[in-house]
Design a protein around this motif. Structure first.
Motif, PDB file in Angstrom:
ATOM      1  N   TRP A 195       0.828  -1.203   0.000  1.00 51.64           N
ATOM      2  CA  TRP A 195       0.000   0.000   0.000  1.00 51.64           C
ATOM      3  C   TRP A 195       0.866   1.258   0.000  1.00 51.64           C
ATOM      4  O   TRP A 195       0.585   2.222  -0.699  1.00 51.64           O
ATOM      5  CB  TRP A 195      -0.967   0.034   1.182  1.00 51.64           C
ATOM      6  CG  TRP A 195      -1.501   1.416   1.357  1.00 51.64           C
ATOM      7  CD1 TRP A 195      -1.309   2.279   2.388  1.00 51.64           C
ATOM      8  CD2 TRP A 195      -2.270   2.144   0.380  1.00 51.64           C
ATOM      9  NE1 TRP A 195      -1.893   3.487   2.134  1.00 51.64           N
ATOM     10  CE2 TRP A 195      -2.491   3.435   0.904  1.00 51.64           C
ATOM     11  CE3 TRP A 195      -2.760   1.839  -0.878  1.00 51.64           C
ATOM     12  CZ2 TRP A 195      -3.205   4.405   0.198  1.00 51.64           C
ATOM     13  CZ3 TRP A 195      -3.477   2.808  -1.578  1.00 51.64           C
ATOM     14  CH2 TRP A 195      -3.696   4.074  -1.030  1.00 51.64           C
ATOM     15  N   TYR A 197       3.706   1.657  -1.302  1.00 49.86           N
ATOM     16  CA  TYR A 197       4.222   1.847  -2.665  1.00 49.86           C
ATOM     17  C   TYR A 197       3.170   2.513  -3.545  1.00 49.86           C
ATOM     18  O   TYR A 197       3.454   3.512  -4.228  1.00 49.86           O
ATOM     19  CB  TYR A 197       4.637   0.505  -3.264  1.00 49.86           C
ATOM     20  CG  TYR A 197       4.885   0.579  -4.749  1.00 49.86           C
ATOM     21  CD1 TYR A 197       6.008   1.231  -5.251  1.00 49.86           C
ATOM     22  CD2 TYR A 197       3.979   0.015  -5.647  1.00 49.86           C
ATOM     23  CE1 TYR A 197       6.234   1.318  -6.621  1.00 49.86           C
ATOM     24  CE2 TYR A 197       4.193   0.099  -7.010  1.00 49.86           C
ATOM     25  CZ  TYR A 197       5.317   0.750  -7.497  1.00 49.86           C
ATOM     26  OH  TYR A 197       5.528   0.839  -8.842  1.00 49.86           O
ATOM     27  N   TYR A 198       1.952   1.981  -3.549  1.00 47.90           N
ATOM     28  CA  TYR A 198       0.906   2.552  -4.399  1.00 47.90           C
ATOM     29  C   TYR A 198       0.509   3.955  -3.938  1.00 47.90           C
ATOM     30  O   TYR A 198       0.193   4.819  -4.754  1.00 47.90           O
ATOM     31  CB  TYR A 198      -0.320   1.640  -4.412  1.00 47.90           C
ATOM     32  CG  TYR A 198      -0.066   0.324  -5.096  1.00 47.90           C
ATOM     33  CD1 TYR A 198       0.350   0.290  -6.423  1.00 47.90           C
ATOM     34  CD2 TYR A 198      -0.210  -0.886  -4.417  1.00 47.90           C
ATOM     35  CE1 TYR A 198       0.604  -0.916  -7.062  1.00 47.90           C
ATOM     36  CE2 TYR A 198       0.033  -2.092  -5.044  1.00 47.90           C
ATOM     37  CZ  TYR A 198       0.441  -2.102  -6.367  1.00 47.90           C
ATOM     38  OH  TYR A 198       0.696  -3.300  -6.996  1.00 47.90           O
ATOM     39  N   GLU A 199       0.549   4.168  -2.634  1.00 46.46           N
ATOM     40  CA  GLU A 199       0.223   5.493  -2.112  1.00 46.46           C
ATOM     41  C   GLU A 199       1.193   6.541  -2.645  1.00 46.46           C
ATOM     42  O   GLU A 199       0.777   7.620  -3.108  1.00 46.46           O
ATOM     43  CB  GLU A 199       0.269   5.475  -0.587  1.00 46.46           C
ATOM     44  CG  GLU A 199       0.114   6.837   0.066  1.00 46.46           C
ATOM     45  CD  GLU A 199       0.340   6.777   1.561  1.00 46.46           C
ATOM     46  OE1 GLU A 199      -0.525   6.212   2.253  1.00 46.46           O
ATOM     47  OE2 GLU A 199       1.382   7.272   2.029  1.00 46.46           O
ATOM     48  N   ARG A 201       3.312   6.192  -5.283  1.00 42.90           N
ATOM     49  CA  ARG A 201       3.352   6.230  -6.747  1.00 42.90           C
ATOM     50  C   ARG A 201       2.177   7.011  -7.330  1.00 42.90           C
ATOM     51  O   ARG A 201       2.319   7.759  -8.292  1.00 42.90           O
ATOM     52  CB  ARG A 201       3.341   4.802  -7.293  1.00 42.90           C
ATOM     53  CG  ARG A 201       3.452   4.729  -8.813  1.00 42.90           C
ATOM     54  CD  ARG A 201       3.489   3.278  -9.260  1.00 42.90           C
ATOM     55  NE  ARG A 201       3.719   3.171 -10.699  1.00 42.90           N
ATOM     56  CZ  ARG A 201       2.783   3.224 -11.622  1.00 42.90           C
ATOM     57  NH1 ARG A 201       1.509   3.405 -11.256  1.00 42.90           N
ATOM     58  NH2 ARG A 201       3.081   3.110 -12.899  1.00 42.90           N
ATOM     59  N   ASN A 202       1.000   6.858  -6.731  1.00 45.07           N
ATOM     60  CA  ASN A 202      -0.201   7.484  -7.268  1.00 45.07           C
ATOM     61  C   ASN A 202      -0.626   8.737  -6.499  1.00 45.07           C
ATOM     62  O   ASN A 202      -1.653   9.322  -6.826  1.00 45.07           O
ATOM     63  CB  ASN A 202      -1.352   6.488  -7.275  1.00 45.07           C
ATOM     64  CG  ASN A 202      -1.079   5.304  -8.167  1.00 45.07           C
ATOM     65  OD1 ASN A 202      -0.593   5.469  -9.279  1.00 45.07           O
ATOM     66  ND2 ASN A 202      -1.359   4.102  -7.692  1.00 45.07           N
ATOM     67  N   ASN A 259      -1.610  -7.656  -3.088  1.00 41.54           N
ATOM     68  CA  ASN A 259      -2.004  -6.808  -4.211  1.00 41.54           C
ATOM     69  C   ASN A 259      -3.474  -6.994  -4.575  1.00 41.54           C
ATOM     70  O   ASN A 259      -4.151  -6.030  -4.945  1.00 41.54           O
ATOM     71  CB  ASN A 259      -1.105  -7.092  -5.411  1.00 41.54           C
ATOM     72  CG  ASN A 259       0.267  -6.472  -5.266  1.00 41.54           C
ATOM     73  OD1 ASN A 259       0.456  -5.299  -5.555  1.00 41.54           O
ATOM     74  ND2 ASN A 259       1.227  -7.245  -4.793  1.00 41.54           N
TER      75      ASN A 259
END
Length: 274
Positions: A195, A197-199, A201-202, A259
């Protein structure tokens, strides 16, 4: 009227790729540190290696190398988890135990580190929810920081527990993914890590209010397994799990679980708010 962070959520443009020259220059310390660690493992344990042990070491080396280059915060998280775990291993090797060492008893012992992970992830979940309600950026940064703390302690706990499986009986030693308690630790730590990472990145911190509550539910189940079912006890592997493949299959399986969990919850948020 103040807007919730969810209201303004939008996917950013993809970051520009770095050239190979820039990668080699910027990532030299990471490549060097991982390479030295791999050689140290070979020097210390290589005489006992079979073919498959080399496969496992090469897989983890390549995986960490690639992931650390793709996402630089993982480099610091790895160091923050590995160094305390190695300290705990050294303390055990020095003959110290949680009964006579306060650092082991309350911080670095496998179960103690998992308690700290649980506390940090529960606090992070509450802070993400508060961030969505108040839209205060300070709360958002605190939520992310608490999640990082939980992730680091989770992997410290797993690393130290791996060593602890050898302490009671050398024949019991195994990677700590052998029972429901251990895999729940892996699930909570890995889902929170992905999470983060996605937080980043986005730039979608507000969606942590949808992802982290499920992680908190996992933490609650983990605490129940610990306090009520006492499944944190180390036991020998059952015959069905005495396989080389457990070292690769189970961690990779939980990469998928983490994921899928994030994708499903972010999808729910998209349906409700976007």
């Amino acid at each position: 009227m103040a807007h919730s962070p969810v209201d303004s959520y939008a996917l950013p443009s993809s970051p520009q790729p770095r050239s190979w020259t820039a990668i080699l220059r910027q990532e030299a310390p990471w490549v060097g540190a991982l390479t030295l660690a791999a050689f140290a493992i070979l020097l210390r344990y290589g005489h006992d290696f079979g073919y498959w042990q080399y496969v496992v070491l090469a897989s983890w080396y390549a995986g960490l190398l690639t992931a650390g280059i793709a996402w630089r915060p993982l480099q610091w998280a790895t160091i923050a988890a590995v160094l305390p775990a190695l300290l705990a291993v050294w303390l055990y090797s020095d003959g110290q135990t949680p009964a006579d060492n306060l650092l082991l008893r309350y911080v670095l012992q496998g179960v103690a580190a998992v308690y700290w992970m649980s506390l940090a992830l529960l606090a992070a979940t509450a802070t993400y929810l508060a961030y969505v309600v108040t839209a205060r950026e300070t709360l958002g940064r605190l939520a992310s920081a608490l999640t990082w703390v939980g992730v680091v302690f989770g992997f410290i706990g797993l690393g130290v527990r791996w060593r602890e499986t050898y302490l009671g009986h050398p024949d019991w030693g195994h990677i700590p993914v052998s029972n429901l308690w251990e895999v729940m630790v892996l699930f909570c730590a890995s889902t929170a890590l992905f999470w983060l990472y996605y937080e980043q990145r986005n730039r979608a911190r507000a969606l942590g209010a949808f992802v982290m509550p499920l992680v908190a539910m996992g933490v609650g189940f983990l605490l129940w397994l610990t306090l009520a079912q006492h499944m944190d006890r180390i036991e020998p592997l059952i015959p069905a799990l005495q396989s080389f493949w457990m070292k690769l299959h189970v961690p990779m399986m939980f990469v998928g679980y983490a994921n899928f969990t994030i994708a499903s919850l972010v999808g729910l948020a998209s349906i409700l708010f976007i």
